[in-house]
Write a protein that holds these residues in place. Sequence first.
Motif, PDB file in Angstrom:
ATOM      1  N   ALA A 166      18.524  -9.308 -67.700  1.00 52.20           N
ATOM      2  CA  ALA A 166      18.538 -10.771 -67.659  1.00 52.20           C
ATOM      3  C   ALA A 166      18.640 -11.353 -69.067  1.00 52.20           C
ATOM      4  O   ALA A 166      19.220 -12.418 -69.258  1.00 52.20           O
ATOM      5  CB  ALA A 166      17.288 -11.296 -66.951  1.00 52.20           C
ATOM      6  N   THR A 167      18.115 -10.648 -70.050  1.00 46.94           N
ATOM      7  CA  THR A 167      18.177 -11.099 -71.442  1.00 46.94           C
ATOM      8  C   THR A 167      19.484 -10.678 -72.108  1.00 46.94           C
ATOM      9  O   THR A 167      20.144 -11.472 -72.764  1.00 46.94           O
ATOM     10  CB  THR A 167      16.986 -10.517 -72.240  1.00 46.94           C
ATOM     11  N   PRO A 193      19.050   0.553 -61.860  1.00 43.29           N
ATOM     12  CA  PRO A 193      18.518  -0.805 -61.908  1.00 43.29           C
ATOM     13  C   PRO A 193      19.361  -1.749 -62.764  1.00 43.29           C
ATOM     14  O   PRO A 193      19.459  -2.937 -62.449  1.00 43.29           O
ATOM     15  CB  PRO A 193      17.120  -0.631 -62.495  1.00 43.29           C
ATOM     16  N   VAL A 194      19.995  -1.221 -63.788  1.00 42.62           N
ATOM     17  CA  VAL A 194      20.840  -2.067 -64.635  1.00 42.62           C
ATOM     18  C   VAL A 194      22.109  -2.442 -63.882  1.00 42.62           C
ATOM     19  O   VAL A 194      22.523  -3.605 -63.871  1.00 42.62           O
ATOM     20  CB  VAL A 194      21.164  -1.371 -65.975  1.00 42.62           C
ATOM     21  N   GLY A 195      22.720  -1.472 -63.236  1.00 44.71           N
ATOM     22  CA  GLY A 195      23.914  -1.755 -62.439  1.00 44.71           C
ATOM     23  C   GLY A 195      23.617  -2.733 -61.306  1.00 44.71           C
ATOM     24  O   GLY A 195      24.400  -3.637 -61.030  1.00 44.71           O
ATOM     25  N   ALA A 230      23.653 -10.406 -60.571  1.00 45.77           N
ATOM     26  CA  ALA A 230      23.977 -11.531 -61.448  1.00 45.77           C
ATOM     27  C   ALA A 230      25.404 -12.025 -61.247  1.00 45.77           C
ATOM     28  O   ALA A 230      25.673 -13.220 -61.336  1.00 45.77           O
ATOM     29  CB  ALA A 230      23.764 -11.157 -62.904  1.00 45.77           C
ATOM     30  N   THR A 231      26.307 -11.102 -60.963  1.00 47.02           N
ATOM     31  CA  THR A 231      27.719 -11.481 -60.830  1.00 47.02           C
ATOM     32  C   THR A 231      28.122 -11.725 -59.382  1.00 47.02           C
ATOM     33  O   THR A 231      29.243 -12.168 -59.133  1.00 47.02           O
ATOM     34  CB  THR A 231      28.633 -10.392 -61.428  1.00 47.02           C
TER      35      THR A 231
END
Length: 173
Positions: free
Chosen positions: A137-138, A161-163, A169-170
């Motif tokens: 998020a940052t 978790p990042v993916g 987000a997208t």
Amino acid sequence: MHERLANLLGAASLAVTDLVLAGATRTAGVSASGAAALVVLADAPGLGVTELGRRVGLTQSAAARMLDGLEAAGLARRHRTEGRAVHVRLTPAGEDTVGEMLAARGAPLTEVLDALDDTERAALTDLLAKLLTRLYATIGDADTMCRLCDRHRCVEGAVCPVGQAERDATGSA
């Protein structure tokens, strides 16, 4: 309120970074950005110089100089396409080096995690997933965050978790 915890996290983060970079750079015989570029190219062959530089945190001109070194070492090769576009791919030696580098990166991390029992490792996995989601998020860029990740390991029986944070987000599937 969280000063001690933040300090411990900072110290652990730096120590882990030092271990990861030392293993990767020593094995590949390249800089930290060169090591990251090799891992990125293993996952995304054919990137342009500018995009590769962005993913490893370099300007286009710095990325071009870094690629000069990777080419001189026989690890990567530029391919000119239509117009002025240049795409970069690993050589077979580069592909071998990535495997060796990821193993060298992972070995000290596995050794550190051996200090924890199975329950603690499971709890840490969940906590790190939560922290990585917040970090996304940052930072807002999975390619940058995961530039030295062994991506196949991250998704064995789980969702990265990042993916997932990026997909959320997208709005992509």
